[in-house]
Motif scaffolding. Structure first.
Motif, PDB file in Angstrom:
ATOM      1  N   PHE A 109       0.869  -1.161   0.000  1.00  0.00           N
ATOM      2  CA  PHE A 109       0.000   0.000   0.000  1.00  0.00           C
ATOM      3  C   PHE A 109       0.908   1.214   0.000  1.00  0.00           C
ATOM      4  N   ASN A 110       0.825   2.022  -1.045  1.00  0.00           N
ATOM      5  CA  ASN A 110       1.715   3.174  -1.135  1.00  0.00           C
ATOM      6  C   ASN A 110       3.187   2.769  -1.016  1.00  0.00           C
ATOM      7  N   GLY A 111       3.504   1.631  -1.558  1.00  0.00           N
ATOM      8  CA  GLY A 111       4.883   1.168  -1.554  1.00  0.00           C
ATOM      9  C   GLY A 111       5.331   0.415  -0.314  1.00  0.00           C
ATOM     10  N   LYS A 112       4.425   0.318   0.685  1.00  0.00           N
ATOM     11  CA  LYS A 112       4.812  -0.357   1.932  1.00  0.00           C
ATOM     12  C   LYS A 112       4.068  -1.683   2.056  1.00  0.00           C
ATOM     13  N   ASN A 113       4.779  -2.756   2.393  1.00  0.00           N
ATOM     14  CA  ASN A 113       4.123  -4.061   2.526  1.00  0.00           C
ATOM     15  C   ASN A 113       3.354  -4.130   3.853  1.00  0.00           C
ATOM     16  N   LEU A 114       2.034  -4.112   3.754  1.00  0.00           N
ATOM     17  CA  LEU A 114       1.192  -4.097   4.953  1.00  0.00           C
ATOM     18  C   LEU A 114       1.348  -5.363   5.792  1.00  0.00           C
ATOM     19  N   LEU A 115       1.861  -6.411   5.164  1.00  0.00           N
ATOM     20  CA  LEU A 115       2.000  -7.672   5.905  1.00  0.00           C
ATOM     21  C   LEU A 115       3.278  -7.697   6.739  1.00  0.00           C
ATOM     22  N   GLU A 116       4.076  -6.638   6.618  1.00  0.00           N
ATOM     23  CA  GLU A 116       5.335  -6.623   7.369  1.00  0.00           C
ATOM     24  C   GLU A 116       5.408  -5.518   8.412  1.00  0.00           C
ATOM     25  N   ILE A 117       4.349  -4.724   8.531  1.00  0.00           N
ATOM     26  CA  ILE A 117       4.411  -3.623   9.494  1.00  0.00           C
ATOM     27  C   ILE A 117       3.763  -4.052  10.819  1.00  0.00           C
ATOM     28  N   PRO A 118       4.181  -3.446  11.937  1.00  0.00           N
ATOM     29  CA  PRO A 118       3.564  -3.819  13.211  1.00  0.00           C
ATOM     30  C   PRO A 118       2.094  -3.391  13.282  1.00  0.00           C
ATOM     31  N   GLU A 119       1.329  -4.074  14.113  1.00  0.00           N
ATOM     32  CA  GLU A 119      -0.107  -3.791  14.261  1.00  0.00           C
ATOM     33  C   GLU A 119      -0.354  -2.315  14.628  1.00  0.00           C
ATOM     34  N   ARG A 120       0.516  -1.778  15.437  1.00  0.00           N
ATOM     35  CA  ARG A 120       0.420  -0.375  15.858  1.00  0.00           C
ATOM     36  C   ARG A 120       0.369   0.555  14.636  1.00  0.00           C
ATOM     37  N   GLU A 121       1.224   0.275  13.668  1.00  0.00           N
ATOM     38  CA  GLU A 121       1.277   1.089  12.459  1.00  0.00           C
ATOM     39  C   GLU A 121       0.054   0.830  11.573  1.00  0.00           C
ATOM     40  N   MET A 122      -0.364  -0.424  11.558  1.00  0.00           N
ATOM     41  CA  MET A 122      -1.532  -0.813  10.760  1.00  0.00           C
ATOM     42  C   MET A 122      -2.783  -0.091  11.268  1.00  0.00           C
ATOM     43  N   ARG A 123      -2.854   0.049  12.595  1.00  0.00           N
ATOM     44  CA  ARG A 123      -4.014   0.709  13.215  1.00  0.00           C
ATOM     45  C   ARG A 123      -4.147   2.167  12.743  1.00  0.00           C
ATOM     46  N   LYS A 124      -2.993   2.786  12.489  1.00  0.00           N
ATOM     47  CA  LYS A 124      -3.013   4.178  12.008  1.00  0.00           C
ATOM     48  C   LYS A 124      -3.494   4.259  10.563  1.00  0.00           C
ATOM     49  N   ILE A 125      -3.190   3.225   9.795  1.00  0.00           N
ATOM     50  CA  ILE A 125      -3.586   3.215   8.380  1.00  0.00           C
ATOM     51  C   ILE A 125      -5.066   2.903   8.241  1.00  0.00           C
TER      52      ILE A 125
END
Ligand code: ADP
Ligand code: MG
Length: 335
Positions: free
Chosen positions: A73-89
């Protein structure tokens, strides 16, 4: 070509029960560009919702698990980011609306409070600013008496009004991507048209890309630039909307198109595709559509075709269209 907002590559999501793996999404790839509306179509059970829940990483309340692939998503692999960051997205850069807004709206909170909470969380507004923005959003989605509506509970609204509230909530943070999963299926035809129109206008105004999940090809024709057709957890055809309607290549897509009721036709006369999506136990080894295909051959049962590019913007997963160039080449040299 414009910038890619969403790039799903070889996504695999499975459900595990009694030691068995059910491959709900089995190697799905497609992209959505900035400002583009892409339709994801297919019958019930083809893996459309599981694809969208995978993008949102909202499978934790189910026995489902992403077992492979990547979701950029926007160049960032959503499957590799921490849940904390995912919550912001989630709810901010990617918003989602569902078929039944009652499942997303909290029945015990007033409309205003729910909208304001989302706005404060994602935009960092204070209470007063959030209230003003909430009222403005309710007006923007065409709801009457917005100032009073903020003090009402979801049950006091009709289905169409609740879906407008959901859209107001989803669009209040100007998401880059809106995932709409059968957003109008529960609504009657007139309201459905109004809601689609609203989504289109809001999407265009804020340059939001839309992943529109639907089993209704009429909705696709109205709304989408590109279409991804799913069957049994796989993409079977992908192309622009004009080509899909004028030159559908996969027998499944052709069947779906034939099953659109024509004006004046009685529903009983629909030429729909016979049979059902096979259950995981009956899933053929080769092409998953083999059990229902008019053109099935020996090869189809044995080996699964690849999703192959047959022209610039057209991909098909069918033995009838594999290696077209090679086949044409052979014809040319008279084989
Ligand atoms: P669609 O949205 O295209 O109708 P789904 O994505 O909801 O289909 O489901 C695809 C398949 O995934 C289903 O046929 C089912 O086998 C499996 N599935 C979906 N949700 C669950 C769940 N909560 N538990 C177990 N299996 C599920
Ligand atoms: Mg679904």
């Amino acid at each position: 070509m414009t910038e890619k907002i969403l790039d799903i590559q070889n996504l695999k999501t499975s459900f595990f029960s009694d030691g068995k793996e059910i491959k709900a999404v089995d190697g799905v790839s497609f992209t959505i560009h900035k400002g583009e509306t892409v339709g994801v179509v297919g019958e019930s059970g083809s893996g459309k919702s599981v694809t969208s829940l995978s993008v949102m990483r909202l499978l934790q309340d189910t026995p489902g698990k992403i077992v492979g692939g990547s979701i950029y998503f926007n160049g960032k692999n959503l499957l590799e980011i921490p849940e904390r960051e995912m919550r912001k997205i989630r709810g901010n850069e990617i918003a989602m609306i569902f078929q039944e807004p009652m499942t997303s709206l909290n029945p015990v909170y007033k409309i205003g409070k729910q909208l304001e909470e989302a706005i404060r969380l994602h935009l960092g507004y204070d209470k007063k600013q959030a209230r003003a923005h909430a009222v403005q959003m309710l007006k923007l989605v065409g709801l009457p008496r917005a100032e009073e509506l903020v003090n009402e509970y979801p049950f006091q609204l009709s289905g169409g009004m609740r879906q407008r509230v959901m859209i107001a909530m989803a669009m209040s943070c100007k998401p880059k991507l809106l995932i709409a999963d059968e957003p109008t299926t529960a609504l009657d035809v007139t309201i459905q048209a109004q809601i689609l129109d609203l989504m289109r206008k809001l999407g265009q105004a804020s340059d939001t890309s839309i992943m529109l999940i639907t089993h209704d090809l009429g909705v696709v024709a109205e709304m989408c630039e590109r279409v991804v057709v799913m069957y049994a957890g796989k993409v079977v055809e992908e192309t622009d909307v004009q080509t899909l309607f004028s030159e559908p290549k996969h027998p499944y897509t052709q069947g779906l198109l034939k099953s659109i009721p024509k004006l004046g036709e009685k529903v009983g006369k629909l030429d729909s595709i016979p049979g059902n999506v096979p259950t995981p136990d009956e899933m053929p080894q080769g092409c998953k559509f083999a059990t229902r295909c008019k053109f099935v051959t020996e090869q189809c049962w044995k080996k699964e075709p690849q999703l192959e590019k047959i022209s610039k913007d057209h991909k098909v997963r069918c033995w009838l269209h594999q290696d077209t160039e090679k086949v044409e080449e052979m014809h040319k040299v008279g084989v």
